[in-house]
Scaffold this motif. Structure first.
Motif, PDB file in Angstrom:
ATOM      1  N   ARG A   1      41.671  34.728  32.933  1.00 15.67           N
ATOM      2  CA  ARG A   1      42.118  34.674  34.337  1.00 15.67           C
ATOM      3  C   ARG A   1      41.560  35.841  35.151  1.00 15.67           C
ATOM      4  NH1 ARG A   1      48.095  34.366  35.298  1.00 15.67           N
ATOM      5  NH2 ARG A   1      47.289  33.826  37.327  1.00 15.67           N
ATOM      6  N   ARG A   2      41.076  36.843  34.492  1.00 12.68           N
ATOM      7  CA  ARG A   2      40.622  38.070  35.152  1.00 12.68           C
ATOM      8  C   ARG A   2      39.255  37.879  35.813  1.00 12.68           C
ATOM      9  NH1 ARG A   2      38.920  43.470  31.972  1.00 12.68           N
ATOM     10  NH2 ARG A   2      38.792  44.842  33.764  1.00 12.68           N
TER      11      ARG A   2
ATOM     12  N   SER B   1      34.093  31.212  44.518  1.00 12.37           N
ATOM     13  CA  SER B   1      35.388  30.621  44.844  1.00 12.37           C
ATOM     14  C   SER B   1      36.319  30.702  43.649  1.00 12.37           C
ATOM     15  CB  SER B   1      35.219  29.151  45.240  1.00 12.37           C
ATOM     16  OG  SER B   1      34.335  29.021  46.322  1.00 12.37           O
ATOM     17  N   TYR B   2      37.607  30.984  43.923  1.00  9.75           N
ATOM     18  CA  TYR B   2      38.604  31.015  42.859  1.00  9.75           C
ATOM     19  C   TYR B   2      39.964  30.630  43.440  1.00  9.75           C
ATOM     20  CZ  TYR B   2      40.226  35.627  44.486  1.00  9.75           C
ATOM     21  OH  TYR B   2      40.725  36.668  45.230  1.00  9.75           O
ATOM     22  N   CYS B   3      40.944  30.391  42.566  1.00  6.82           N
ATOM     23  CA  CYS B   3      42.279  29.961  42.986  1.00  6.82           C
ATOM     24  C   CYS B   3      43.257  31.123  42.968  1.00  6.82           C
ATOM     25  CB  CYS B   3      42.814  28.884  42.038  1.00  6.82           C
ATOM     26  SG  CYS B   3      41.786  27.414  41.956  1.00  6.82           S
ATOM     27  N   ASP B   4      44.023  31.232  44.032  1.00  8.70           N
ATOM     28  CA  ASP B   4      45.126  32.187  44.114  1.00  8.70           C
ATOM     29  C   ASP B   4      46.369  31.356  44.383  1.00  8.70           C
ATOM     30  OD1 ASP B   4      46.829  34.283  44.435  1.00  8.70           O
ATOM     31  OD2 ASP B   4      45.894  35.079  46.242  1.00  8.70           O
ATOM     32  N   GLY B   5      47.060  30.960  43.307  1.00  7.74           N
ATOM     33  CA  GLY B   5      48.160  30.006  43.454  1.00  7.74           C
ATOM     34  C   GLY B   5      47.588  28.677  43.891  1.00  7.74           C
ATOM     35  N   GLU B   6      48.074  28.164  45.006  1.00  8.24           N
ATOM     36  CA  GLU B   6      47.573  26.894  45.538  1.00  8.24           C
ATOM     37  C   GLU B   6      46.458  27.088  46.554  1.00  8.24           C
ATOM     38  OE1 GLU B   6      50.720  24.410  46.912  1.00  8.24           O
ATOM     39  OE2 GLU B   6      51.862  24.622  45.068  1.00  8.24           O
TER      40      GLU B   6
ATOM     41  N   GLY C   1      26.285  50.997  36.601  1.00  7.93           N
ATOM     42  CA  GLY C   1      26.932  51.749  35.539  1.00  7.93           C
ATOM     43  C   GLY C   1      28.239  51.137  35.081  1.00  7.93           C
ATOM     44  N   GLU C   2      28.437  49.864  35.333  1.00  8.46           N
ATOM     45  CA  GLU C   2      29.636  49.131  34.943  1.00  8.46           C
ATOM     46  C   GLU C   2      30.915  49.686  35.558  1.00  8.46           C
ATOM     47  OE1 GLU C   2      29.893  48.257  30.764  1.00  8.46           O
ATOM     48  OE2 GLU C   2      27.861  47.510  30.687  1.00  8.46           O
ATOM     49  N   ASP C   3      30.804  50.275  36.753  1.00 15.91           N
ATOM     50  CA  ASP C   3      31.990  50.708  37.486  1.00 15.91           C
ATOM     51  C   ASP C   3      32.659  49.472  38.077  1.00 15.91           C
ATOM     52  OD1 ASP C   3      31.423  53.395  37.052  1.00 15.91           O
ATOM     53  OD2 ASP C   3      30.227  53.550  38.889  1.00 15.91           O
ATOM     54  N   VAL C   4      33.981  49.341  37.911  1.00 15.46           N
ATOM     55  CA  VAL C   4      34.710  48.211  38.477  1.00 15.46           C
ATOM     56  C   VAL C   4      34.917  48.477  39.968  1.00 15.46           C
ATOM     57  CG1 VAL C   4      36.863  46.914  38.449  1.00 15.46           C
ATOM     58  CG2 VAL C   4      35.856  47.693  36.293  1.00 15.46           C
ATOM     59  N   LEU C   5      34.321  47.614  40.809  1.00 13.67           N
ATOM     60  CA  LEU C   5      34.434  47.762  42.258  1.00 13.67           C
ATOM     61  C   LEU C   5      35.565  46.913  42.833  1.00 13.67           C
ATOM     62  CD1 LEU C   5      30.666  47.649  43.236  1.00 13.67           C
ATOM     63  CD2 LEU C   5      32.101  49.646  42.816  1.00 13.67           C
ATOM     64  N   TRP C   6      35.882  45.800  42.139  1.00 16.16           N
ATOM     65  CA  TRP C   6      36.922  44.890  42.609  1.00 16.16           C
ATOM     66  C   TRP C   6      37.455  44.122  41.416  1.00 16.16           C
ATOM     67  CZ3 TRP C   6      37.289  39.559  42.383  1.00 16.16           C
ATOM     68  CH2 TRP C   6      38.245  38.963  43.205  1.00 16.16           C
ATOM     69  N   GLU C   7      38.763  43.814  41.439  1.00 17.74           N
ATOM     70  CA  GLU C   7      39.367  43.065  40.346  1.00 17.74           C
ATOM     71  C   GLU C   7      40.523  42.240  40.875  1.00 17.74           C
ATOM     72  OE1 GLU C   7      41.236  43.856  35.914  1.00 17.74           O
ATOM     73  OE2 GLU C   7      40.271  45.491  36.976  1.00 17.74           O
ATOM     74  N   ASP C   8      40.667  41.022  40.349  1.00 14.24           N
ATOM     75  CA  ASP C   8      41.765  40.142  40.733  1.00 14.24           C
ATOM     76  C   ASP C   8      41.955  39.129  39.609  1.00 14.24           C
ATOM     77  OD1 ASP C   8      43.808  39.003  42.205  1.00 14.24           O
ATOM     78  OD2 ASP C   8      42.578  38.492  43.930  1.00 14.24           O
ATOM     79  N   GLU C   9      42.862  38.175  39.794  1.00 10.92           N
ATOM     80  CA  GLU C   9      43.079  37.120  38.817  1.00 10.92           C
ATOM     81  C   GLU C   9      42.912  35.776  39.500  1.00 10.92           C
ATOM     82  OE1 GLU C   9      46.820  37.442  36.823  1.00 10.92           O
ATOM     83  OE2 GLU C   9      46.159  39.157  35.643  1.00 10.92           O
ATOM     84  N   SER C  10      42.493  34.778  38.718  1.00 13.09           N
ATOM     85  CA  SER C  10      42.334  33.425  39.225  1.00 13.09           C
ATOM     86  C   SER C  10      43.200  32.487  38.409  1.00 13.09           C
ATOM     87  CB  SER C  10      40.868  33.001  39.128  1.00 13.09           C
ATOM     88  OG  SER C  10      40.722  31.665  39.603  1.00 13.09           O
ATOM     89  N   ASP C  11      43.815  31.529  39.091  1.00 13.66           N
ATOM     90  CA  ASP C  11      44.638  30.525  38.426  1.00 13.66           C
ATOM     91  C   ASP C  11      43.825  29.324  37.976  1.00 13.66           C
ATOM     92  OD1 ASP C  11      46.998  32.027  38.796  1.00 13.66           O
ATOM     93  OD2 ASP C  11      47.178  31.294  40.849  1.00 13.66           O
ATOM     94  N   CYS C  12      42.512  29.367  38.168  1.00  8.42           N
ATOM     95  CA  CYS C  12      41.631  28.276  37.746  1.00  8.42           C
ATOM     96  C   CYS C  12      40.257  28.864  37.400  1.00  8.42           C
ATOM     97  CB  CYS C  12      41.482  27.243  38.862  1.00  8.42           C
ATOM     98  SG  CYS C  12      40.618  27.854  40.330  1.00  8.42           S
TER      99      CYS C  12
END
Length: 92
Positions: free
Chosen positions: A44-45, A76-81, A52-63
């Motif tokens: 989901r991540r 494109s990704y899902c955030d709930g509905e 240098g593999e620095d994380v610039l942004w992170e969120d979760e997707s429901d799909c």
């Protein structure tokens, strides 16, 4: 001499077959998949890596997230509905 990749139980493949595949950052699991340059989904991540593999942004997707077609563009990704679209922005 041709270089090949040999894995037990799988057919031999030429090394150049893998030349265009992105290298998975160490922080992600083996099931992670590349969506775009620097943009990965690991379960989901969702993670966008800089240099240098620095994380610039992170969120979760429901799909499962969808990467852009050739030439770059929208992820494109899902955030709930809700369907969320990420697009590159040029600051100038």
């Amino acid at each position: 001499m041709e270089e090949i990749v040999r894995v037990p139980g799988r057919p031999d493949r030429h090394l150049d077959t893998y030349a265009d595949r992105p290298v998975r950052p160490k922080e992600l699991g083996p099931g992670a998949r590349a969506l775009d340059e620097g943009f990965w989904q690991d379960g989901r991540r969702l993670v966008f890596f800089g240099r240098g593999e620095d994380v610039l942004w992170e969120d979760e997707s429901d799909c499962p997230a969808f990467g852009p077609r050739k030439g770059g563009g929208t992820v494109s990704y899902c955030d709930g509905e809700e369907l969320v679209e990420l697009k590159p922005v040029h600051k100038g």
